[in-house]
Write an enzyme that holds these catalytic residues in place. Structure first.
Site, mmCIF file in Angstrom:
data_model
loop_
_atom_site.group_PDB
_atom_site.id
_atom_site.type_symbol
_atom_site.label_atom_id
_atom_site.label_comp_id
_atom_site.label_asym_id
_atom_site.label_seq_id
_atom_site.Cartn_x
_atom_site.Cartn_y
_atom_site.Cartn_z
ATOM 1 N N SER A 109 26.367 20.019 24.077
ATOM 2 C CA SER A 109 25.746 18.817 23.503
ATOM 3 C C SER A 109 25.434 19.021 22.024
ATOM 4 C CB SER A 109 24.449 18.506 24.257
ATOM 5 O OG SER A 109 23.698 17.521 23.559
ATOM 6 N N GLN A 130 30.308 18.133 22.006
ATOM 7 C CA GLN A 130 29.981 16.708 22.187
ATOM 8 C C GLN A 130 29.276 16.211 20.936
ATOM 9 O OE1 GLN A 130 26.452 15.618 22.811
ATOM 10 N NE2 GLN A 130 27.187 13.533 22.429
ATOM 11 N N LEU A 131 29.764 15.082 20.428
ATOM 12 C CA LEU A 131 29.238 14.576 19.155
ATOM 13 C C LEU A 131 28.420 13.307 19.335
ATOM 14 C CD1 LEU A 131 29.331 14.957 16.025
ATOM 15 C CD2 LEU A 131 31.184 13.257 16.036
ATOM 16 N N TYR A 132 27.211 13.331 18.772
ATOM 17 C CA TYR A 132 26.466 12.110 18.514
ATOM 18 C C TYR A 132 26.615 11.815 17.031
ATOM 19 C CZ TYR A 132 24.244 11.605 23.073
ATOM 20 O OH TYR A 132 24.011 11.379 24.404
ATOM 21 N N THR A 158 30.594 10.701 22.287
ATOM 22 C CA THR A 158 29.861 9.923 23.291
ATOM 23 C C THR A 158 29.598 8.522 22.754
ATOM 24 O OG1 THR A 158 28.878 11.902 24.204
ATOM 25 C CG2 THR A 158 27.746 9.832 24.671
ATOM 26 N N LYS A 235 33.866 9.644 25.467
ATOM 27 C CA LYS A 235 33.067 9.786 26.697
ATOM 28 C C LYS A 235 32.117 8.605 26.878
ATOM 29 C CE LYS A 235 29.586 12.846 28.828
ATOM 30 N NZ LYS A 235 28.285 12.230 28.611
ATOM 31 N N HIS A 259 26.972 8.196 31.771
ATOM 32 C CA HIS A 259 25.917 9.063 31.249
ATOM 33 C C HIS A 259 24.944 9.493 32.362
ATOM 34 C CE1 HIS A 259 24.517 10.013 26.992
ATOM 35 N NE2 HIS A 259 23.577 10.599 27.711
ATOM 36 N N ARG A 262 21.863 7.218 32.984
ATOM 37 C CA ARG A 262 20.721 7.311 32.057
ATOM 38 C C ARG A 262 20.746 6.249 30.965
ATOM 39 N NH1 ARG A 262 18.481 12.530 32.355
ATOM 40 N NH2 ARG A 262 18.194 12.923 30.130
ATOM 41 N N GLY A 291 29.445 12.115 36.837
ATOM 42 C CA GLY A 291 28.421 11.260 37.432
ATOM 43 C C GLY A 291 28.342 11.435 38.937
ATOM 44 N N GLY A 292 27.312 12.118 39.392
ATOM 45 C CA GLY A 292 27.049 12.194 40.823
ATOM 46 C C GLY A 292 27.961 13.114 41.616
ATOM 47 N N VAL A 293 28.709 13.957 40.936
ATOM 48 C CA VAL A 293 29.561 14.915 41.662
ATOM 49 C C VAL A 293 28.663 16.037 42.187
ATOM 50 C CG1 VAL A 293 31.416 16.606 41.421
ATOM 51 C CG2 VAL A 293 31.602 14.379 40.284
ATOM 52 N N ARG A 294 28.513 16.094 43.485
ATOM 53 C CA ARG A 294 27.599 17.072 44.085
ATOM 54 C C ARG A 294 28.256 17.922 45.167
ATOM 55 N NH1 ARG A 294 25.815 15.602 40.157
ATOM 56 N NH2 ARG A 294 23.832 14.595 39.706
HETATM 57 C C1 FNR Z 1 22.953 14.171 29.739
HETATM 58 N N1 FNR Z 1 24.150 13.628 29.307
HETATM 59 C C2 FNR Z 1 24.513 13.775 27.977
HETATM 60 N N2 FNR Z 1 25.711 13.294 27.547
HETATM 61 C C3 FNR Z 1 26.092 13.476 26.264
HETATM 62 O O1 FNR Z 1 27.181 13.034 25.897
HETATM 63 N N3 FNR Z 1 25.282 14.157 25.394
HETATM 64 C C4 FNR Z 1 24.077 14.652 25.748
HETATM 65 O O2 FNR Z 1 23.375 15.269 24.952
HETATM 66 C C5 FNR Z 1 23.653 14.439 27.082
HETATM 67 N N4 FNR Z 1 22.439 14.885 27.497
HETATM 68 C C6 FNR Z 1 22.086 14.796 28.813
HETATM 69 C C7 FNR Z 1 20.892 15.364 29.235
HETATM 70 C C8 FNR Z 1 20.571 15.355 30.577
HETATM 71 C C9 FNR Z 1 19.290 15.994 31.015
HETATM 72 C C10 FNR Z 1 21.436 14.748 31.520
HETATM 73 C C11 FNR Z 1 21.111 14.739 32.987
HETATM 74 C C12 FNR Z 1 22.607 14.163 31.091
HETATM 75 C C13 FNR Z 1 25.102 13.017 30.263
HETATM 76 C C14 FNR Z 1 26.023 14.068 30.864
HETATM 77 O O3 FNR Z 1 26.967 14.515 29.926
HETATM 78 C C15 FNR Z 1 26.814 13.527 32.062
HETATM 79 O O4 FNR Z 1 27.471 12.332 31.703
HETATM 80 C C16 FNR Z 1 25.964 13.291 33.310
HETATM 81 O O5 FNR Z 1 24.938 14.237 33.410
HETATM 82 C C17 FNR Z 1 26.843 13.348 34.545
HETATM 83 O O6 FNR Z 1 26.130 13.041 35.659
HETATM 84 P P1 FNR Z 1 25.469 14.110 36.677
HETATM 85 O O7 FNR Z 1 26.504 15.173 36.978
HETATM 86 O O8 FNR Z 1 24.256 14.646 36.005
HETATM 87 O O9 FNR Z 1 25.172 13.256 37.850
HETATM 88 C C1 LAC Z 2 20.208 12.157 27.262
HETATM 89 C C2 LAC Z 2 20.832 12.233 25.920
HETATM 90 C C3 LAC Z 2 20.378 13.285 25.048
HETATM 91 O O1 LAC Z 2 20.848 11.605 28.157
HETATM 92 O O2 LAC Z 2 22.199 12.154 25.967
HETATM 93 O O3 LAC Z 2 19.045 12.563 27.418
#
Ligand code: FNR
Ligand code: LAC
Length: 364
Positions: A109, A130-132, A158, A235, A259, A262, A291-294
């Protein structure tokens, strides 16, 4: 394998919860608003029955594949998640060692507690960055150049977060980074050092609002491609037309993602949109999903729908919180064992045998 006391990734969450502060656990676990998408991400995989084949020789199985030309030991990558310092003292160094040890790729990240240079230096395998995109484009370009110089092998842009999703648990907890943890990649940039990530609601939401660029458009994918020689993945896609736009704008791959539930609550579960997106892309670029892969079976479902590989987010954090590098590695090895088992029972000796007919069997 998994830390003692957990038989699977879902059980590991409970162990992790006991190790984390309430604020950190809520940050990792939470989704936006009513958390509909968060729950649906997991549930939608489970609703896809796997029509296994019988009497196939599965005595030798091979889980390896390639992603953007890089060989990985299995079709599972580490998703970019922020702030691993909340989970364990080694932070992202533990994660990158676990990913390399497991023979796969870590996507780091932008918002890590360890500088990209240090993470890449500790890596035993490929690192994607991963770029913001910050409002400050010069600082953003400098960050991309640093990732490139450090040895990252792809940039993952992202695009589902022009603003941060509203996570009510973080608002309630006034989420902030504890003393000693920072957004390390930006800590030396003027105007960033003073961002304490503290506010009367979610400090991270305030940070996004102040620092990140909500005006990003498809034109900026071209800008980013011009700013780096690395392949760019987009992404956060959940629509076939957006996936086609990503192809048209020269992306090397996409990550079908909401995401982890989120961002926009009510957005579709990735399992429900992956198939049509893969069909629209027609193999022109690689399609990844998260997403949700468990469960290992979820990985099979994703491959059958057309994904090249999956990324896992939260389970890695649960592993880190429970046992640091060994915990994160345990999560990857547990998934590997489940994939291997599911492949055997489904009549698949290699990942190329995991095809759409497992979900949509041919008629009589
Ligand atoms: C994320 N995700 C995320 N994505 C991204 O592009 N940059 C980021 O900094 C973050 N930070 C982040 C923090 C936390 C605590 C979570 C849970 C998720 C999203 C992440 O890359 C991904 O898309 C999801 O977490 C996938 O879903 P699961 O496997 O958590 O269900
Ligand atoms: C998050 C951000 C940092 O989901 O991507 O918390």
């Amino acid at each position: 394998m998994l830390p003692e006391g957990a038989l699977n990734l879902q059980e590991l969450e409970q162990l992790a919860r006991e190790k984390l502060t309430a604020m950190a656990y809520a940050y990792y676990a939470s989704g936006a608003l009513d958390e509909l998408t968060l729950r649906e991400n997991v549930a939608a995989w489970a609703r896809l029955p796997i029509h296994y084949r019988v009497l196939v020789d599965v005595s030798a199985r091979d889980l390896s594949t390639t992603v953007l030309g890089a060989r990985v030991s299995m079709p599972v990558l580490v998703a970019p998640t922020a702030f691993h310092g909340l989970a364990c003292s080694d932070g992202e160094l533990a994660t990158v060692r676990a990913a390399g040890g497991a023979g796969t790729i870590m996507c780091l990240s932008s918002l890590s507690n360890t500088r990209v240079e240090e993470v890449c230096a500790a890596a035993g395998g490929p690192v994607w960055f991963q770029l913001y995109v910050y409002r400050d484009r010069a600082a953003t370009e400098a960050l991309v150049r640093r990732a490139e110089a450090a040895g990252a092998s792809a940039i993952v842009l992202t695009v589902d977060a022009p603003l941060l999703g509203r996570r009510e648990r973080d608002v309630r907890n006034e989420f902030h980074l504890p003393e000693g943890l920072r957004v390390e990649n930006m800590s030396a940039v003027a105007g960033h050092a003073e961002v304490a990530l503290r506010s009367a609601s979610s400090g991270l939401a305030a940070y996004f609002k102040e620092k990140l660029d909500p005006s990003l458009t498809w034109k900026d994918v071209a800008w980013l491609r011009g700013a780096t020689r690395l392949p760019v993945l987009v992404k956060g896609i959940v629509r076939a037309d957006d996936a086609r736009r990503a192809v048209d704008h020269g992306a090397s791959g996409i990550v079908v993602s909401n995401h982890g539930g989120r961002q926009l609550d009510g957005s579709p579960a990735t399992a429900s949109v992956l198939g049509p997106i893969a069909d629209a892309v027609q193999g022109r670029i690689e399609v990844l999903v998260d997403g949700g892969v468990r469960r290992g079976a979820d990985v099979l479902r994703a491959l059958a729908l057309g994904a090249r590989a999956v990324l896992v987010g939260r389970p890695i954090l649960w592993g880190l919180a429970t046992a640091g590098e060994a915990g994160a590695r345990g999560v990857l090895e547990a998934l590997r064992a489940e994939i291997d088992h599911a492949m055997a029972l489904a009549g698949c000796a290699s990942v190329s045998d995991v095809t759409r007919d497992l979900l949509v069997p041919p008629g009589p």
